[in-house]
Design a protein around this motif. Structure first.
Motif, short mmCIF file in Angstrom:
data_model
loop_
_atom_site.label_atom_id
_atom_site.label_comp_id
_atom_site.label_asym_id
_atom_site.label_seq_id
_atom_site.Cartn_x
_atom_site.Cartn_y
_atom_site.Cartn_z
N UNK A 17 0.83 -1.20 0.00
CA UNK A 17 0.00 0.00 0.00
C UNK A 17 0.87 1.25 0.00
N UNK A 18 0.43 2.24 -0.74
CA UNK A 18 1.16 3.50 -0.81
C UNK A 18 0.62 4.44 0.23
N UNK A 19 1.49 5.13 0.89
CA UNK A 19 1.04 6.04 1.95
C UNK A 19 0.32 7.24 1.38
N UNK A 20 -0.44 7.83 2.24
CA UNK A 20 -1.23 8.99 1.82
C UNK A 20 -0.37 10.25 1.86
N UNK A 21 -0.39 10.96 0.78
CA UNK A 21 0.31 12.25 0.74
C UNK A 21 -0.75 13.31 0.52
N UNK A 22 -0.93 14.20 1.43
CA UNK A 22 -1.97 15.20 1.21
C UNK A 22 -1.64 16.02 -0.03
N UNK B 184 -5.46 -1.18 2.34
CA UNK B 184 -5.33 -0.06 3.26
C UNK B 184 -6.52 0.86 3.06
N UNK B 187 -6.02 6.52 5.70
CA UNK B 187 -4.68 6.87 6.18
C UNK B 187 -4.60 8.38 6.18
N UNK B 189 -1.84 10.15 6.78
CA UNK B 189 -0.51 10.66 6.44
C UNK B 189 0.34 11.03 7.63
N UNK B 191 1.15 8.86 10.34
CA UNK B 191 2.00 7.77 10.85
C UNK B 191 3.02 7.38 9.80
N UNK B 192 4.16 6.85 10.26
CA UNK B 192 5.25 6.54 9.34
C UNK B 192 4.89 5.34 8.47
N UNK B 194 2.34 2.56 6.67
CA UNK B 194 1.02 2.61 6.05
C UNK B 194 0.10 1.64 6.79
N UNK B 213 -5.63 2.20 -0.52
CA UNK B 213 -4.52 1.74 -1.34
C UNK B 213 -4.31 0.26 -1.11
#
Lengths: 108, 486
Positions: A17-22, B184, B187, B189, B191-192, B194, B213
Protein backbone atom coordinates in the motif's frame (compact mmCIF):
# COMPACT_ATOMS: atom_id res chain seq x y z
CA UNK A 1 1.67 -19.62 -5.16
CA UNK A 2 -2.07 -19.06 -4.92
CA UNK A 3 -2.72 -22.24 -3.00
CA UNK A 4 0.08 -21.53 -0.55
CA UNK A 5 -1.45 -18.23 0.43
CA UNK A 6 -4.77 -19.84 1.13
CA UNK A 7 -7.74 -17.58 1.55
CA UNK A 8 -6.05 -14.27 0.81
CA UNK A 9 -7.54 -12.91 -2.40
CA UNK A 10 -4.98 -12.82 -5.14
CA UNK A 11 -5.40 -9.16 -5.83
CA UNK A 12 -4.24 -8.22 -2.34
CA UNK A 13 -1.07 -10.25 -2.59
CA UNK A 14 2.30 -8.66 -3.16
CA UNK A 15 0.86 -5.18 -3.36
CA UNK A 16 2.46 -2.69 -1.05
CA UNK A 17 0.00 0.00 0.00
CA UNK A 18 1.16 3.50 -0.81
CA UNK A 19 1.04 6.04 1.95
CA UNK A 20 -1.23 8.99 1.82
CA UNK A 21 0.31 12.25 0.74
CA UNK A 22 -1.97 15.20 1.21
CA UNK A 23 -2.36 17.04 -2.10
CA UNK A 24 0.00 19.95 -1.94
CA UNK A 25 -2.01 23.12 -2.08
CA UNK A 26 1.02 25.30 -2.78
CA UNK A 27 1.06 24.25 -6.41
CA UNK A 28 -2.60 25.02 -6.98
CA UNK A 29 -3.68 27.77 -4.64
CA UNK A 30 -6.77 28.40 -6.73
CA UNK A 31 -8.29 25.18 -5.49
CA UNK A 32 -8.10 26.33 -1.92
CA UNK A 33 -11.05 28.14 -0.47
CA UNK A 34 -9.92 31.70 0.36
CA UNK A 35 -12.89 32.50 2.61
CA UNK A 36 -11.31 31.96 6.02
CA UNK A 37 -8.28 34.08 5.16
CA UNK A 38 -10.36 36.94 3.76
CA UNK A 39 -12.70 36.86 6.72
CA UNK A 40 -9.78 36.85 9.13
CA UNK A 41 -8.29 39.90 7.46
CA UNK A 42 -11.64 41.70 7.29
CA UNK A 43 -12.25 40.95 10.93
CA UNK A 44 -8.95 42.46 11.94
CA UNK A 45 -9.50 45.57 9.81
CA UNK A 46 -12.97 46.11 11.21
CA UNK A 47 -11.85 45.64 14.78
CA UNK A 48 -9.01 48.16 14.30
CA UNK A 49 -11.52 50.61 12.81
CA UNK A 50 -13.86 50.00 15.69
CA UNK A 51 -11.12 50.60 18.23
CA UNK A 52 -9.55 53.66 16.62
CA UNK A 53 -12.64 55.40 15.32
CA UNK A 54 -14.85 54.27 18.21
CA UNK A 55 -17.49 52.90 15.88
CA UNK A 56 -19.65 50.30 17.53
CA UNK A 57 -21.01 48.78 14.36
CA UNK A 58 -17.46 48.14 13.08
CA UNK A 59 -16.68 46.19 16.20
CA UNK A 60 -19.84 44.08 15.88
CA UNK A 61 -19.09 43.30 12.23
CA UNK A 62 -15.59 42.27 13.29
CA UNK A 63 -17.06 39.75 15.73
CA UNK A 64 -19.21 38.33 12.95
CA UNK A 65 -16.22 38.13 10.59
CA UNK A 66 -14.15 36.19 13.06
CA UNK A 67 -17.03 33.77 13.66
CA UNK A 68 -17.43 33.22 9.91
CA UNK A 69 -13.70 32.73 9.53
CA UNK A 70 -13.75 30.12 12.27
CA UNK A 71 -16.67 28.24 10.72
CA UNK A 72 -14.92 28.04 7.36
CA UNK A 73 -11.45 27.24 8.60
CA UNK A 74 -9.53 24.08 7.80
CA UNK A 75 -8.61 21.77 10.62
CA UNK A 76 -4.92 22.09 9.75
CA UNK A 77 -5.02 25.79 10.41
CA UNK A 78 -3.46 27.38 13.43
CA UNK A 79 -5.94 27.81 16.27
CA UNK A 80 -3.77 30.58 17.72
CA UNK A 81 -4.50 32.74 14.68
CA UNK A 82 -8.22 32.13 15.03
CA UNK A 83 -8.22 32.85 18.73
CA UNK A 84 -6.22 36.04 18.35
CA UNK A 85 -8.56 37.52 15.75
CA UNK A 86 -11.53 36.47 17.87
CA UNK A 87 -10.11 38.07 21.00
CA UNK A 88 -9.27 41.22 19.08
CA UNK A 89 -12.84 41.62 17.87
CA UNK A 90 -14.28 40.98 21.33
CA UNK A 91 -11.94 43.55 22.82
CA UNK A 92 -12.99 46.05 20.13
CA UNK A 93 -16.63 45.62 21.14
CA UNK A 94 -15.89 45.88 24.85
CA UNK A 95 -13.71 48.98 24.43
CA UNK A 96 -16.33 50.73 22.31
CA UNK A 97 -18.93 50.22 25.01
CA UNK A 98 -16.65 51.22 27.85
CA UNK A 99 -15.77 54.47 26.14
CA UNK A 100 -19.31 55.26 25.10
CA UNK A 101 -22.02 53.26 26.89
CA UNK A 102 -24.80 54.63 24.73
CA UNK A 103 -26.66 52.04 22.75
CA UNK A 104 -25.92 51.74 19.09
CA UNK A 105 -28.16 53.83 16.91
CA UNK A 106 -29.58 52.15 13.82
CA UNK A 107 -28.69 53.68 10.47
CA UNK A 108 -32.34 54.26 9.56
CA UNK B 1 -35.69 22.07 7.86
CA UNK B 2 -34.18 23.54 11.00
CA UNK B 3 -32.61 26.32 8.99
CA UNK B 4 -36.11 27.23 7.78
CA UNK B 5 -37.24 27.68 11.38
CA UNK B 6 -34.34 30.00 12.10
CA UNK B 7 -35.43 32.54 9.51
CA UNK B 8 -38.91 33.27 10.98
CA UNK B 9 -37.42 33.60 14.46
CA UNK B 10 -34.87 36.09 13.16
CA UNK B 11 -37.63 38.05 11.42
CA UNK B 12 -39.73 38.05 14.58
CA UNK B 13 -36.85 39.45 16.56
CA UNK B 14 -36.37 42.11 13.92
CA UNK B 15 -40.03 43.15 14.18
CA UNK B 16 -39.97 43.54 17.96
CA UNK B 17 -37.45 46.38 18.21
CA UNK B 18 -39.22 48.36 15.51
CA UNK B 19 -42.35 48.53 17.60
CA UNK B 20 -40.32 49.21 20.72
CA UNK B 21 -38.69 52.13 18.96
CA UNK B 22 -41.90 54.05 18.89
CA UNK B 23 -42.37 53.47 22.57
CA UNK B 24 -39.13 55.29 23.18
CA UNK B 25 -40.51 58.45 21.60
CA UNK B 26 -43.40 58.46 24.04
CA UNK B 27 -40.94 58.47 26.90
CA UNK B 28 -39.04 61.37 25.44
CA UNK B 29 -42.19 63.45 25.13
CA UNK B 30 -43.08 62.67 28.73
CA UNK B 31 -39.76 64.02 29.93
CA UNK B 32 -40.09 67.19 27.92
CA UNK B 33 -43.46 67.78 29.42
CA UNK B 34 -42.22 67.09 32.94
CA UNK B 35 -39.62 69.81 32.63
CA UNK B 36 -42.26 72.31 31.66
CA UNK B 37 -43.89 71.80 35.04
CA UNK B 38 -42.86 74.64 37.37
CA UNK B 39 -42.44 72.37 40.33
CA UNK B 40 -38.83 72.11 41.46
CA UNK B 41 -39.40 68.43 41.94
CA UNK B 42 -40.53 67.88 38.36
CA UNK B 43 -37.21 66.36 37.34
CA UNK B 44 -37.44 63.75 40.09
CA UNK B 45 -40.83 62.53 39.10
CA UNK B 46 -40.63 58.93 37.97
CA UNK B 47 -41.80 59.01 34.36
CA UNK B 48 -41.80 55.23 33.86
CA UNK B 49 -44.68 54.40 36.17
CA UNK B 50 -47.87 56.32 35.81
CA UNK B 51 -49.24 56.90 32.42
CA UNK B 52 -52.06 58.48 34.33
CA UNK B 53 -49.72 60.93 35.97
CA UNK B 54 -48.40 61.72 32.54
CA UNK B 55 -51.85 62.33 31.25
CA UNK B 56 -52.52 64.69 34.10
CA UNK B 57 -49.41 66.75 33.62
CA UNK B 58 -49.79 66.58 29.89
CA UNK B 59 -52.79 68.86 29.47
CA UNK B 60 -51.63 71.96 31.38
CA UNK B 61 -48.16 72.10 29.72
CA UNK B 62 -49.79 71.66 26.36
CA UNK B 63 -51.86 74.66 27.16
CA UNK B 64 -48.90 76.71 28.29
CA UNK B 65 -47.24 77.26 24.88
CA UNK B 66 -50.48 78.82 23.73
CA UNK B 67 -50.66 81.19 26.73
CA UNK B 68 -47.98 83.71 27.50
CA UNK B 69 -44.90 82.55 29.42
CA UNK B 70 -45.23 84.95 32.34
CA UNK B 71 -48.65 83.68 33.19
CA UNK B 72 -47.28 80.15 33.27
CA UNK B 73 -44.86 80.97 36.05
CA UNK B 74 -47.55 82.54 38.20
CA UNK B 75 -48.39 79.72 40.59
CA UNK B 76 -50.75 81.58 42.78
CA UNK B 77 -53.20 82.52 40.07
CA UNK B 78 -53.35 79.91 37.38
CA UNK B 79 -55.97 80.81 34.91
CA UNK B 80 -57.70 77.88 33.33
CA UNK B 81 -58.41 78.61 29.74
CA UNK B 82 -61.34 77.42 27.73
CA UNK B 83 -61.08 73.99 26.41
CA UNK B 84 -59.85 72.45 29.58
CA UNK B 85 -63.16 70.91 30.39
CA UNK B 86 -61.79 67.46 30.88
CA UNK B 87 -59.84 68.27 34.00
CA UNK B 88 -60.53 66.60 37.31
CA UNK B 89 -60.58 68.14 40.70
CA UNK B 90 -57.20 66.57 41.23
CA UNK B 91 -55.83 69.08 38.78
CA UNK B 92 -56.94 72.04 40.87
CA UNK B 93 -55.84 70.11 43.94
CA UNK B 94 -52.33 69.93 42.51
CA UNK B 95 -52.33 73.61 41.92
CA UNK B 96 -53.37 74.28 45.50
CA UNK B 97 -50.55 72.05 46.66
CA UNK B 98 -48.13 74.09 44.64
CA UNK B 99 -49.22 77.31 46.29
CA UNK B 100 -48.99 75.63 49.70
CA UNK B 101 -45.38 74.58 48.98
CA UNK B 102 -44.64 77.99 47.80
CA UNK B 103 -45.57 79.81 50.93
CA UNK B 104 -44.41 77.36 53.53
CA UNK B 105 -41.17 75.95 52.34
CA UNK B 106 -39.53 77.61 49.41
CA UNK B 107 -37.70 80.85 49.34
CA UNK B 108 -36.02 81.06 46.00
CA UNK B 109 -39.18 80.47 44.09
CA UNK B 110 -40.02 84.12 44.05
CA UNK B 111 -36.74 84.88 42.29
CA UNK B 112 -37.47 82.20 39.80
CA UNK B 113 -40.80 83.83 39.26
CA UNK B 114 -39.15 87.14 38.47
CA UNK B 115 -36.63 85.64 36.05
CA UNK B 116 -39.41 83.61 34.57
CA UNK B 117 -41.20 86.81 33.56
CA UNK B 118 -38.28 88.05 31.55
CA UNK B 119 -37.75 84.75 29.82
CA UNK B 120 -38.92 84.94 26.29
CA UNK B 121 -36.64 82.29 24.76
CA UNK B 122 -37.96 78.76 24.57
CA UNK B 123 -36.43 76.25 26.94
CA UNK B 124 -34.03 73.76 25.47
CA UNK B 125 -34.86 70.40 26.87
CA UNK B 126 -32.15 67.80 26.78
CA UNK B 127 -33.23 64.21 26.67
CA UNK B 128 -31.87 61.93 29.30
CA UNK B 129 -29.14 59.86 27.63
CA UNK B 130 -30.43 56.45 26.79
CA UNK B 131 -27.87 54.60 28.85
CA UNK B 132 -28.94 56.34 32.00
CA UNK B 133 -32.51 55.27 31.48
CA UNK B 134 -33.55 52.22 33.35
CA UNK B 135 -34.62 50.37 30.26
CA UNK B 136 -33.11 47.55 28.33
CA UNK B 137 -35.22 48.34 25.29
CA UNK B 138 -32.93 51.15 24.24
CA UNK B 139 -30.22 48.55 23.64
CA UNK B 140 -32.32 46.72 21.10
CA UNK B 141 -29.62 46.84 18.41
CA UNK B 142 -27.17 45.12 20.70
CA UNK B 143 -29.71 42.49 21.64
CA UNK B 144 -30.31 41.96 17.94
CA UNK B 145 -26.60 41.49 17.32
CA UNK B 146 -26.19 39.01 20.14
CA UNK B 147 -29.25 37.10 18.96
CA UNK B 148 -27.72 36.96 15.49
CA UNK B 149 -24.53 35.56 16.92
CA UNK B 150 -26.42 32.95 18.90
CA UNK B 151 -28.33 31.98 15.76
CA UNK B 152 -25.01 31.62 13.94
CA UNK B 153 -23.56 29.42 16.66
CA UNK B 154 -26.67 27.25 16.74
CA UNK B 155 -26.53 26.84 12.97
CA UNK B 156 -22.84 25.95 13.22
CA UNK B 157 -23.51 23.14 15.67
CA UNK B 158 -26.51 21.80 13.76
CA UNK B 159 -24.71 21.97 10.39
CA UNK B 160 -21.55 20.37 11.70
CA UNK B 161 -23.51 17.48 13.17
CA UNK B 162 -25.49 16.97 9.98
CA UNK B 163 -22.36 16.83 7.84
CA UNK B 164 -20.73 14.46 10.28
CA UNK B 165 -23.74 12.15 10.23
CA UNK B 166 -23.85 12.16 6.43
CA UNK B 167 -20.15 11.32 6.24
CA UNK B 168 -20.52 8.48 8.70
CA UNK B 169 -23.53 7.11 6.85
CA UNK B 170 -21.58 7.15 3.59
CA UNK B 171 -18.65 5.37 5.16
CA UNK B 172 -20.82 2.76 6.83
CA UNK B 173 -22.51 1.84 3.60
CA UNK B 174 -19.26 1.73 1.60
CA UNK B 175 -16.94 0.26 4.17
CA UNK B 176 -17.46 -3.37 3.25
CA UNK B 177 -16.90 -2.84 -0.45
CA UNK B 178 -13.76 -0.82 0.15
CA UNK B 179 -12.27 -3.19 2.66
CA UNK B 180 -12.77 -6.14 0.36
CA UNK B 181 -11.01 -4.35 -2.47
CA UNK B 182 -8.22 -2.46 -0.77
CA UNK B 183 -5.65 -3.52 1.77
CA UNK B 184 -5.33 -0.06 3.26
CA UNK B 185 -8.50 1.87 3.98
CA UNK B 186 -8.03 5.22 5.62
CA UNK B 187 -4.68 6.87 6.18
CA UNK B 188 -4.18 10.43 7.33
CA UNK B 189 -0.51 10.66 6.44
CA UNK B 190 0.67 11.21 10.01
CA UNK B 191 2.00 7.77 10.85
CA UNK B 192 5.25 6.54 9.34
CA UNK B 193 3.99 3.11 8.30
CA UNK B 194 1.02 2.61 6.05
CA UNK B 195 -1.43 1.32 8.61
CA UNK B 196 -5.12 1.30 7.96
CA UNK B 197 -6.96 3.70 10.27
CA UNK B 198 -10.34 2.44 9.16
CA UNK B 199 -12.02 5.84 9.40
CA UNK B 200 -12.51 9.05 7.49
CA UNK B 201 -10.00 11.85 7.76
CA UNK B 202 -11.80 15.10 8.52
CA UNK B 203 -10.18 18.02 6.77
CA UNK B 204 -12.87 20.58 7.48
CA UNK B 205 -16.33 20.81 8.90
CA UNK B 206 -17.57 20.01 5.40
CA UNK B 207 -14.77 18.02 3.69
CA UNK B 208 -13.87 14.43 4.58
CA UNK B 209 -11.06 12.45 2.95
CA UNK B 210 -10.42 8.74 2.61
CA UNK B 211 -7.28 7.23 1.12
CA UNK B 212 -7.47 3.64 -0.05
CA UNK B 213 -4.52 1.74 -1.34
CA UNK B 214 -3.17 -1.74 -1.76
CA UNK B 215 -4.87 -3.12 -4.81
CA UNK B 216 -3.58 -4.39 -8.10
CA UNK B 217 -4.14 -2.18 -11.13
CA UNK B 218 -3.91 1.06 -9.22
CA UNK B 219 -1.58 3.01 -7.00
CA UNK B 220 -4.28 4.37 -4.75
CA UNK B 221 -7.68 6.00 -4.54
CA UNK B 222 -8.49 9.24 -2.80
CA UNK B 223 -12.16 9.80 -1.99
CA UNK B 224 -13.25 13.30 -0.99
CA UNK B 225 -16.69 13.90 0.46
CA UNK B 226 -17.28 17.56 -0.35
CA UNK B 227 -20.43 18.49 1.51
CA UNK B 228 -22.16 21.84 1.51
CA UNK B 229 -21.06 24.33 4.12
CA UNK B 230 -23.97 23.66 6.40
CA UNK B 231 -22.02 25.00 9.36
CA UNK B 232 -21.80 28.53 7.93
CA UNK B 233 -25.05 30.51 8.17
CA UNK B 234 -24.04 32.86 5.35
CA UNK B 235 -23.61 29.88 3.06
CA UNK B 236 -26.96 28.45 4.12
CA UNK B 237 -28.65 31.73 3.22
CA UNK B 238 -26.76 31.95 -0.09
CA UNK B 239 -27.85 28.44 -0.98
CA UNK B 240 -31.47 29.50 -0.60
CA UNK B 241 -30.92 31.71 -3.64
CA UNK B 242 -28.74 29.28 -5.56
CA UNK B 243 -29.28 25.58 -4.76
CA UNK B 244 -26.24 23.32 -4.81
CA UNK B 245 -25.64 19.71 -3.88
CA UNK B 246 -23.12 17.64 -1.97
CA UNK B 247 -20.45 15.99 -4.09
CA UNK B 248 -18.31 12.91 -3.82
CA UNK B 249 -15.01 13.20 -5.72
CA UNK B 250 -12.95 10.09 -6.39
CA UNK B 251 -9.43 10.25 -7.79
CA UNK B 252 -7.73 6.98 -8.71
CA UNK B 253 -4.02 7.25 -9.46
CA UNK B 254 -2.56 4.49 -11.59
CA UNK B 255 0.88 3.09 -12.16
CA UNK B 256 2.43 3.47 -15.59
CA UNK B 257 1.65 -0.06 -16.67
CA UNK B 258 -1.99 0.12 -15.61
CA UNK B 259 -3.27 2.29 -18.43
CA UNK B 260 -2.76 2.81 -22.12
CA UNK B 261 -2.36 6.29 -23.56
CA UNK B 262 -5.73 7.94 -24.01
CA UNK B 263 -7.80 10.88 -22.77
CA UNK B 264 -11.53 10.58 -22.33
CA UNK B 265 -14.33 12.28 -20.42
CA UNK B 266 -18.10 11.92 -20.08
CA UNK B 267 -20.52 13.91 -17.97
CA UNK B 268 -23.21 16.58 -17.95
CA UNK B 269 -23.05 19.09 -20.79
CA UNK B 270 -22.25 21.93 -18.45
CA UNK B 271 -19.51 19.99 -16.72
CA UNK B 272 -17.94 18.96 -20.02
CA UNK B 273 -17.89 22.52 -21.32
CA UNK B 274 -16.28 23.69 -18.11
CA UNK B 275 -13.69 20.92 -17.96
CA UNK B 276 -12.70 21.39 -21.57
CA UNK B 277 -11.80 24.98 -20.78
CA UNK B 278 -10.22 24.38 -17.40
CA UNK B 279 -8.32 21.11 -17.62
CA UNK B 280 -4.89 21.12 -19.22
CA UNK B 281 -5.12 17.68 -20.82
CA UNK B 282 -8.70 17.93 -22.06
CA UNK B 283 -8.04 21.25 -23.76
CA UNK B 284 -4.92 19.93 -25.47
CA UNK B 285 -6.02 16.45 -26.54
CA UNK B 286 -9.79 16.72 -26.92
CA UNK B 287 -10.10 19.67 -29.23
CA UNK B 288 -13.58 18.94 -30.60
CA UNK B 289 -16.69 20.18 -28.86
CA UNK B 290 -18.41 17.72 -26.54
CA UNK B 291 -20.52 15.23 -28.47
CA UNK B 292 -23.93 14.15 -27.31
CA UNK B 293 -24.00 10.88 -25.48
CA UNK B 294 -27.09 9.69 -27.32
CA UNK B 295 -24.91 8.13 -30.02
CA UNK B 296 -23.60 5.62 -27.53
CA UNK B 297 -26.85 4.90 -25.79
CA UNK B 298 -26.46 7.41 -23.00
CA UNK B 299 -29.12 9.92 -21.96
CA UNK B 300 -29.30 13.20 -23.89
CA UNK B 301 -28.18 15.19 -20.90
CA UNK B 302 -24.67 13.70 -21.01
CA UNK B 303 -21.87 14.67 -23.36
CA UNK B 304 -18.58 12.99 -24.31
CA UNK B 305 -15.11 14.43 -24.85
CA UNK B 306 -12.62 12.07 -26.39
CA UNK B 307 -9.22 11.95 -28.02
CA UNK B 308 -10.41 9.59 -30.77
CA UNK B 309 -13.48 7.55 -31.56
CA UNK B 310 -11.76 4.28 -30.81
CA UNK B 311 -11.27 5.31 -27.21
CA UNK B 312 -14.98 5.95 -26.73
CA UNK B 313 -15.84 2.60 -28.26
CA UNK B 314 -13.38 0.94 -25.95
CA UNK B 315 -14.54 2.61 -22.75
CA UNK B 316 -18.28 2.62 -23.42
CA UNK B 317 -18.95 -1.08 -23.31
CA UNK B 318 -22.36 -2.43 -22.35
CA UNK B 319 -21.76 -2.55 -18.65
CA UNK B 320 -20.46 1.04 -18.46
CA UNK B 321 -23.39 2.30 -20.51
CA UNK B 322 -25.70 0.39 -18.21
CA UNK B 323 -24.12 1.91 -15.11
CA UNK B 324 -24.14 5.43 -16.47
CA UNK B 325 -27.68 5.33 -17.81
CA UNK B 326 -29.08 4.01 -14.56
CA UNK B 327 -27.37 6.63 -12.46
CA UNK B 328 -27.21 9.54 -14.89
CA UNK B 329 -28.73 11.94 -12.36
CA UNK B 330 -25.90 11.36 -9.94
CA UNK B 331 -23.02 11.64 -12.40
CA UNK B 332 -21.40 15.03 -12.76
CA UNK B 333 -18.25 13.99 -14.65
CA UNK B 334 -16.01 11.00 -15.35
CA UNK B 335 -12.51 11.73 -16.64
CA UNK B 336 -9.90 9.13 -17.67
CA UNK B 337 -6.51 10.46 -18.68
CA UNK B 338 -2.92 9.38 -18.96
CA UNK B 339 -1.79 12.98 -19.22
CA UNK B 340 -3.58 14.38 -16.22
CA UNK B 341 -1.87 17.34 -14.62
CA UNK B 342 -4.73 19.22 -13.08
CA UNK B 343 -6.30 22.47 -14.20
CA UNK B 344 -4.47 24.95 -16.40
CA UNK B 345 -2.00 26.93 -14.38
CA UNK B 346 -1.49 30.58 -15.17
CA UNK B 347 2.19 30.98 -16.03
CA UNK B 348 4.11 34.02 -14.90
CA UNK B 349 5.99 35.97 -17.54
CA UNK B 350 9.65 35.28 -18.02
CA UNK B 351 9.63 31.97 -16.21
CA UNK B 352 11.34 29.06 -17.93
CA UNK B 353 8.54 26.60 -18.43
CA UNK B 354 8.71 22.90 -17.90
CA UNK B 355 6.04 20.54 -19.08
CA UNK B 356 3.76 19.96 -16.10
CA UNK B 357 4.09 16.56 -14.49
CA UNK B 358 1.45 14.13 -15.57
CA UNK B 359 -0.01 11.16 -13.80
CA UNK B 360 -2.30 8.45 -15.10
CA UNK B 361 -5.56 9.20 -13.37
CA UNK B 362 -9.24 8.33 -13.29
CA UNK B 363 -11.47 11.07 -11.86
CA UNK B 364 -15.09 10.66 -10.88
CA UNK B 365 -17.40 13.40 -9.57
CA UNK B 366 -20.77 12.28 -8.28
CA UNK B 367 -23.67 14.40 -7.04
CA UNK B 368 -25.44 13.25 -3.93
CA UNK B 369 -29.20 13.15 -4.58
CA UNK B 370 -31.39 15.52 -2.64
CA UNK B 371 -29.93 18.86 -3.78
CA UNK B 372 -28.78 19.84 -0.32
CA UNK B 373 -31.64 18.29 1.60
CA UNK B 374 -29.96 14.94 1.88
CA UNK B 375 -30.57 12.44 4.60
CA UNK B 376 -28.13 9.72 5.68
CA UNK B 377 -30.27 7.15 3.86
CA UNK B 378 -29.41 8.74 0.50
CA UNK B 379 -25.83 7.64 0.89
CA UNK B 380 -26.76 4.06 0.09
CA UNK B 381 -27.76 5.10 -3.41
CA UNK B 382 -24.12 5.93 -4.15
CA UNK B 383 -22.96 2.37 -3.59
CA UNK B 384 -23.55 1.19 -7.18
CA UNK B 385 -21.42 4.09 -8.35
CA UNK B 386 -18.52 2.82 -6.27
CA UNK B 387 -18.98 -0.53 -7.98
CA UNK B 388 -18.66 1.29 -11.27
CA UNK B 389 -15.41 2.86 -10.10
CA UNK B 390 -13.92 -0.51 -9.24
CA UNK B 391 -15.11 -1.92 -12.54
CA UNK B 392 -13.53 1.02 -14.39
CA UNK B 393 -10.18 0.42 -12.73
CA UNK B 394 -10.11 -3.16 -13.92
CA UNK B 395 -11.38 -2.21 -17.35
CA UNK B 396 -8.81 0.49 -17.96
CA UNK B 397 -6.09 -1.99 -17.13
CA UNK B 398 -7.34 -4.30 -19.84
CA UNK B 399 -8.13 -1.63 -22.44
CA UNK B 400 -5.46 -1.43 -25.09
CA UNK B 401 -5.53 0.60 -28.27
CA UNK B 402 -4.89 -1.12 -31.54
CA UNK B 403 -1.87 -0.23 -33.64
CA UNK B 404 -3.49 2.64 -35.49
CA UNK B 405 -4.88 4.13 -32.33
CA UNK B 406 -1.54 3.89 -30.60
CA UNK B 407 0.22 5.63 -33.46
CA UNK B 408 -2.34 8.39 -33.44
CA UNK B 409 -2.01 8.79 -29.71
CA UNK B 410 1.78 8.96 -29.86
CA UNK B 411 1.61 11.53 -32.61
CA UNK B 412 -0.77 13.62 -30.55
CA UNK B 413 1.52 13.57 -27.59
CA UNK B 414 4.55 14.45 -29.67
CA UNK B 415 2.62 17.32 -31.23
CA UNK B 416 1.66 18.73 -27.86
CA UNK B 417 5.22 18.51 -26.60
CA UNK B 418 6.55 20.22 -29.71
CA UNK B 419 4.08 23.05 -29.41
CA UNK B 420 5.05 23.50 -25.85
CA UNK B 421 8.76 23.57 -26.65
CA UNK B 422 8.23 26.09 -29.45
CA UNK B 423 6.30 28.41 -27.18
CA UNK B 424 8.92 28.30 -24.56
CA UNK B 425 11.92 28.35 -26.89
CA UNK B 426 12.62 32.01 -26.48
CA UNK B 427 12.24 31.79 -22.75
CA UNK B 428 14.51 28.79 -22.47
CA UNK B 429 17.18 30.50 -24.53
CA UNK B 430 17.06 33.46 -22.23
CA UNK B 431 17.31 31.21 -19.23
CA UNK B 432 20.36 29.44 -20.68
CA UNK B 433 22.02 32.77 -21.42
CA UNK B 434 21.51 34.04 -17.91
CA UNK B 435 22.90 30.81 -16.52
CA UNK B 436 26.05 31.15 -18.61
CA UNK B 437 26.54 34.73 -17.49
CA UNK B 438 26.09 33.70 -13.90
CA UNK B 439 28.80 31.10 -14.25
CA UNK B 440 31.25 33.58 -15.75
CA UNK B 441 30.57 36.09 -13.04
CA UNK B 442 31.04 33.49 -10.35
CA UNK B 443 34.39 32.51 -11.84
CA UNK B 444 35.57 36.11 -12.06
CA UNK B 445 34.63 36.63 -8.44
CA UNK B 446 36.58 33.60 -7.44
CA UNK B 447 39.63 34.94 -9.24
CA UNK B 448 39.26 38.31 -7.56
CA UNK B 449 38.87 36.79 -4.16
CA UNK B 450 42.00 34.74 -4.56
CA UNK B 451 44.52 36.26 -2.13
CA UNK B 452 47.68 34.82 -3.46
CA UNK B 453 48.74 36.93 -6.49
CA UNK B 454 50.51 33.95 -8.04
CA UNK B 455 47.46 31.79 -7.97
CA UNK B 456 45.39 34.70 -9.21
CA UNK B 457 47.53 35.08 -12.24
CA UNK B 458 47.44 31.36 -12.93
CA UNK B 459 43.64 31.22 -12.62
CA UNK B 460 43.29 34.17 -14.95
CA UNK B 461 45.45 32.50 -17.52
CA UNK B 462 43.44 29.29 -17.23
CA UNK B 463 40.20 31.23 -17.77
CA UNK B 464 41.65 32.98 -20.79
CA UNK B 465 42.75 29.71 -22.30
CA UNK B 466 39.28 28.27 -21.82
CA UNK B 467 37.74 31.29 -23.58
CA UNK B 468 40.11 30.85 -26.47
CA UNK B 469 39.20 27.19 -26.83
CA UNK B 470 35.51 28.03 -26.89
CA UNK B 471 35.96 30.61 -29.63
CA UNK B 472 38.01 28.14 -31.69
CA UNK B 473 35.34 25.49 -31.28
CA UNK B 474 32.68 27.86 -32.52
CA UNK B 475 34.75 28.77 -35.53
CA UNK B 476 35.25 25.11 -36.33
CA UNK B 477 31.50 24.53 -36.13
CA UNK B 478 30.78 27.42 -38.47
CA UNK B 479 33.33 26.06 -40.94
CA UNK B 480 31.74 22.62 -40.80
CA UNK B 481 28.29 24.03 -41.42
CA UNK B 482 29.59 26.01 -44.38
CA UNK B 483 31.20 22.89 -45.80
CA UNK B 484 27.99 20.90 -45.33
CA UNK B 485 25.95 23.60 -47.02
CA UNK B 486 28.25 23.43 -49.99
Amino acid sequence: SQTLLGSVPRRLVAVVPVEYKPPSTETNPTLEDPTPDYMNLLGMIFSMCGLMLKLKWCAWIAVYCSFISFANSRSSEDTKQMMSSFMLSISAVVMSYLQNPQPMSPPW
Amino acid sequence: MRSLLLIPTLLLLLALPVSRGRYNDDFDDGEDLADFDDNDFAEFEDMNDDLAAEAETAPPPRVSPSSQPEEDEDEATVELEDGQDGFDDSETQDQDMYSKYDQEEFEGVGDMEKTGHSMKDPLIIHTVPAHLQNSWESYYMEILMVTGLLAYIMNYIIGKNKNSRLAQAWFNSHRELLESNFALVGDDGTSKEAVSTGKLNQENEHIYNLWCSGRVCCEGMLIQLKFLKRQDLLNVLARMMRPACDQVQIKVTLNDEDMDTFVFAVGTKKAMARLQKEMQDLSEFCGDKPKSGAKYGLPESLAILTEMGEVTDGVMDNKMVHYITNHADKIESIHFSDQFSGPKVMQEEGQPLKLPETKKTLLFTFNVPGMGNTSPKDMDTLLPLMNMVIYSIDKVKKLRLNREGKQKADRNRARVEENFLKQTHAQRQEAAQTRREEKKRAEKERIMNEEDPERQRRLEEAAQRREQKKIEKKQMKMKQIKVKAM
